[in-house]
Scaffold this active site. Sequence first.
Site, PDB file in Angstrom:
ATOM      1  N   HIS A 408       3.108  -4.665   0.650  1.00 51.82           N
ATOM      2  CA  HIS A 408       2.172  -3.654   0.150  1.00 51.82           C
ATOM      3  C   HIS A 408       0.745  -3.933   0.606  1.00 51.82           C
ATOM      4  CE1 HIS A 408      -0.489  -5.385  -3.005  1.00 51.82           C
ATOM      5  NE2 HIS A 408       0.456  -6.307  -3.104  1.00 51.82           N
ATOM      6  N   CYS A 409      -0.100  -2.903   0.473  1.00 52.77           N
ATOM      7  CA  CYS A 409      -1.543  -3.039   0.718  1.00 52.77           C
ATOM      8  C   CYS A 409      -2.256  -2.240  -0.370  1.00 52.77           C
ATOM      9  CB  CYS A 409      -1.914  -2.588   2.129  1.00 52.77           C
ATOM     10  SG  CYS A 409      -1.600  -0.841   2.478  1.00 52.77           S
ATOM     11  N   ALA A 410      -3.361  -1.572  -0.041  1.00 55.89           N
ATOM     12  CA  ALA A 410      -4.093  -0.788  -1.038  1.00 55.89           C
ATOM     13  C   ALA A 410      -3.615   0.656  -1.103  1.00 55.89           C
ATOM     14  CB  ALA A 410      -5.591  -0.828  -0.741  1.00 55.89           C
ATOM     15  N   GLY A 412      -1.060   1.976   1.522  1.00 56.52           N
ATOM     16  CA  GLY A 412       0.193   2.157   2.246  1.00 56.52           C
ATOM     17  C   GLY A 412       0.038   2.100   3.744  1.00 56.52           C
TER      18      GLY A 412
END
Length: 448
Positions: A408-410, A412
């Site tokens: 995951h990131c902030a 996508g």
Amino acid sequence: MEVIVIETPQLGDRSYLVHDGRYGLVIDAQRDIDRIESAAQEAGVAVTHVAETHVHNDYVTGGFVYAQKHGASYLVNAADKVSFERTPIADGETLRVGELTVKAVATPGHTHNHLSFVVEHGEQQAVFSGGSVLYGSVGRTDLLGREHAVGLAHDQYASARRLADEAGAAAALYPTHGFGSFCSVGPASGAGASTLGEQFATNHVYTDRDEEHFVAELIANLTAYPSYYAHMSPLNSAGPGEPDLSVPEPLDPQELTARLDAGEWVVDLRNRVAYASEHLKGTASFEYGDHFTTYLGWLFPYDRKLTLVGSRDDVAHAIRDLSRIGLDSPDAALGEDARRLAPDVPLSSYPRVGWETVVAEHQAGETILDVRRAEEFKASRIEGAVNIPIHELLSRLDEVPAGKLWVHCASGYRAGIAASLLDRAGRDVVYIDDSFSRAAAAGLPVAS
């Protein structure tokens, strides 16, 4: 005086054409100069001068080739070491562009030899501040090496006050950076327009009366910036030429297959949703959009050959964007049907999920891999997650834990890139295409 803004949101920068109705000055031109040529033609003005506020670190300039092509004077600080002929200009020098008066003002900070330009036309006044005073912030001071950062931060503080001495509060302010560029540091306001007076009241370089505190705060806020910046200053100092923006003849399936078999960089430009569902094994996903240039430039090794895969429109846009960071003439395979592009290459896919699926299906011992920047992870994170920032992933693959990886990131976007690179490396990945801000509400244990 009229100022025409040429936006480059892909890099978070602006170029400018300022004119009096007949003659114009271009400031900080991006490399794809056809946009400026069109603006000048539409305005019906002749560009007699092209200026650089500094030798840029985040993009390849179009100023040199524009000046050559149109017979304009190319204004570059006399103190900058460049390998081409220019019209040297120094602090305090003034010149005329039609009815406009243009004054160069030394504003070191973003670089040692940084200039701003104060342009006057009757009662009108405009300040073109490059990487000096931005909207709510200033240009970062570490691009010439961390050892210069503190001294240049002090210079930024002094330069802001120099600009306040040279121009009035009503002067319109036109910075080059600060619209998403990694060249800015501090609390950028997100404004689309401002005056010098508004900055006096809102920008921390003016409101912080303690220079030492300002410098310490600026240094504390310096974060990682794209690795491709290292290539920009040498290219700009050499005088870069005009890029070829044409779409190349597409590769045939045999050649594309050979490149994938050889482990070359083949970049799929499609939407990350389509990519996760089905893609040619060995490709990497960099969905075309405003963040494409930054992250591909950050991760791509400049000494390798690049092949783009996607629709003709996406490839054409990508070629233009990449030319701005010195990645010229990539090859291409045109089309969005992976099976037809290279029938002999096996297809791959991986699950794409939201946070609710993570809560329901994530098993003990499986890694949640957070590819956000270190400062984002420090501020808020899922308990037990492993942080390897996207820009460090390829050099730290041996540190990625074994087993299934929930990435995951902030928002996508970065996680989509990371998932594809891990899939390319043969890892078992689940792509979390969701906003991190939703993780706690979905039931994930979030710490800060």
